[in-house]
Design an enzyme around this catalytic site. Structure first.
Site, PDB file in Angstrom:
ATOM      1  N   ASP A 111     -11.442   2.451   3.243  1.00  0.00           N
ATOM      2  CA  ASP A 111     -11.726   1.237   3.011  1.00  0.00           C
ATOM      3  C   ASP A 111     -13.175   1.034   2.507  1.00  0.00           C
ATOM      4  O   ASP A 111     -13.463  -0.103   2.087  1.00  0.00           O
ATOM      5  CB  ASP A 111     -11.432   0.583   4.306  1.00  0.00           C
ATOM      6  CG  ASP A 111      -9.937  -0.446   4.070  1.00  0.00           C
ATOM      7  OD1 ASP A 111      -9.879  -0.731   2.882  1.00  0.00           O
ATOM      8  OD2 ASP A 111      -9.560  -0.810   5.270  1.00  0.00           O
TER       9      ASP A 111
ATOM     10  N   LYS B 225       0.732  -1.150   0.134  1.00  0.00           N
ATOM     11  CA  LYS B 225       0.149   0.091  -0.029  1.00  0.00           C
ATOM     12  C   LYS B 225       0.888   1.437  -0.016  1.00  0.00           C
ATOM     13  O   LYS B 225       0.778   2.177  -0.627  1.00  0.00           O
ATOM     14  CB  LYS B 225      -1.112  -0.072   1.082  1.00  0.00           C
ATOM     15  CG  LYS B 225      -2.244  -0.937   1.045  1.00  0.00           C
ATOM     16  CD  LYS B 225      -3.039  -1.284   2.133  1.00  0.00           C
ATOM     17  CE  LYS B 225      -3.850  -2.521   1.871  1.00  0.00           C
ATOM     18  NZ  LYS B 225      -4.517  -2.955   2.955  1.00  0.00           N
TER      19      LYS B 225
ATOM     20  N   GLN C 180      -5.046  -1.634   9.145  1.00  0.00           N
ATOM     21  CA  GLN C 180      -4.855  -2.966   8.596  1.00  0.00           C
ATOM     22  C   GLN C 180      -5.313  -4.079   9.300  1.00  0.00           C
ATOM     23  O   GLN C 180      -5.254  -4.009  10.703  1.00  0.00           O
ATOM     24  CB  GLN C 180      -3.292  -3.142   8.381  1.00  0.00           C
ATOM     25  CG  GLN C 180      -3.183  -4.493   7.708  1.00  0.00           C
ATOM     26  CD  GLN C 180      -3.678  -4.573   6.297  1.00  0.00           C
ATOM     27  OE1 GLN C 180      -3.618  -3.628   5.437  1.00  0.00           O
ATOM     28  NE2 GLN C 180      -4.199  -5.575   5.917  1.00  0.00           N
TER      29      GLN C 180
END
Ligand code: NDP
Length: 284
Positions: free
Chosen positions: A121, A54, A98
């Site tokens: 997200d 990422k 995460q």
């Protein structure tokens, strides 16, 4: 018939080039880059790789990344404190925590503290609610990647029967809602579904998000169906999808491989969401 294999890697590269250009324009306009904060708690090996990729994606596209590595024994209170600090930081437009978080931490509770405008997200209840209402919002990355691939290949969604196998909050459900938004007629299947084979055979577009290697076999797919394989499983040490690729590709019109299909799109959609969030937050 042998299916056209959808090259997610190449589509993803093309989109990243475009994102890079838009990021350049954004930065020239505002005098700062779109910013993504990535929070990793603990030592999970796979999570470390995802976070590294990422951050690499940010570097490639000109997005500024802020990485926070927290110890395995970090408390829920400390993570929420960090999220609140990032919520108030004007240089941070996207926050990604995460998953999975270390044992004992309530992930849902932690994620609920992310400002929904910075929820790149697309998991926050507000963004999920907007998706349900058919409003423009920040969409979850993996389902977004599936829709982009279908559109990129010119596969008609409107009026088609799309079957989604899997109903998780991060893949199956949002994907079904996104297909509905594109005017498909959608059927969602799960572990209690009866006649799964017949339902799958009636699909024009079949999306598999089950988490079981080679679960979708050729006899579950009709001739000419477009097959999107979201699964990422390990079989004999190798990465493998939810679809029995070698046999299904002989019947499908389009198919995504694993690896190299939906997978590469997920981080690209995260970068796209970060840019979108930055634009929304900076628009006066
Ligand atoms: P979950 O385990 O959360 O959900 C799996 C779903 O499959 C559930 O809804 C479950 O039904 C359903 N299911 C399980 N067994 C059957 C069955 N026999 N028949 C029909 N349905 C069944 O998984 P995720 O949604 O998180 O992930 C799915 C797959 O996608 C995984 O392989 C994961 O690794 C992969 N993935 C890939 C990503 C990418 O970037 N490419 C990103 C995220 C996930 P029920 O609800 O009834 O239990």
């Amino acid at each position: 018939m042998s299916a056209k294999i959808i090259d997610g890697k190449s589509v993803s590269l093309g989109i990243r080039q475009k994102i890079k250009q838009y990021v350049k324009e954004f930065t020239a306009n505002y005098g700062f880059e779109p910013g993504l904060a990535v929070v990793l708690a603990g030592d999970d090996g796979a999570s470390k790789v995802y976070v590294k990729n990422k951050i690499k994606g940010c570097e490639e596209t000109g997005i500024k990344s802020f990485a926070y590595y927290l110890p395995e024994n970090v408390s829920q209170k400390e993570i929420i404190y960090l999220i609140n600090t990032l919520n108030g930081d004007d240089k941070v437009h996207g926050i990604l925590v995460q998953l999975p978080l270390p044992r004992g931490i309530d992930e849902e509770e932690v994620l609920s503290h992310i400002d929904y405008k910075k929820d790149v997200d697309g998991f926050h209840a507000v963004n999920t609610g907007n998706l349900l209402l058919g409003r423009d919002t920040i969409y979850p990355c993996t389902p977004s990647g599936c829709i982009v691939l279908l559109k990129y290949e010119g596969i008609q969604i409107e009026g088609k029967h799309a079957v989604v196998v899997g109903r998780s909050n991060i893949v199956g459900k949002p994907l079904a809602l996104m297909l509905l938004k594109e005017n498909a007629t959608v059927t969602i299947c799960h572990s209690k579904t009866k006649n799964l084979k017949e339902i799958c055979r009636s699909a024009d577009i079949l999306c598999a998000a089950v988490g079981r290697a080679k679960f979708i076999t050729a006899d579950m797919v009709s001739e000419g169906c477009a097959v999107i394989d979201i699964g990422m499983n390990r079989l004999d040490g190798k990465l493998c999808g939810d679809v029995d690729f070698d046999n299904v590709k002989e019947k499908a019109s389009f198919i995504t491989p694993v690896p190299g299909g939906v997978g590469p799109m997920t981080i690209t959609m995260l970068l796209s969401n970060t840019l979108k969030a930055a634009k929304t937050q900076c628009a006066k």
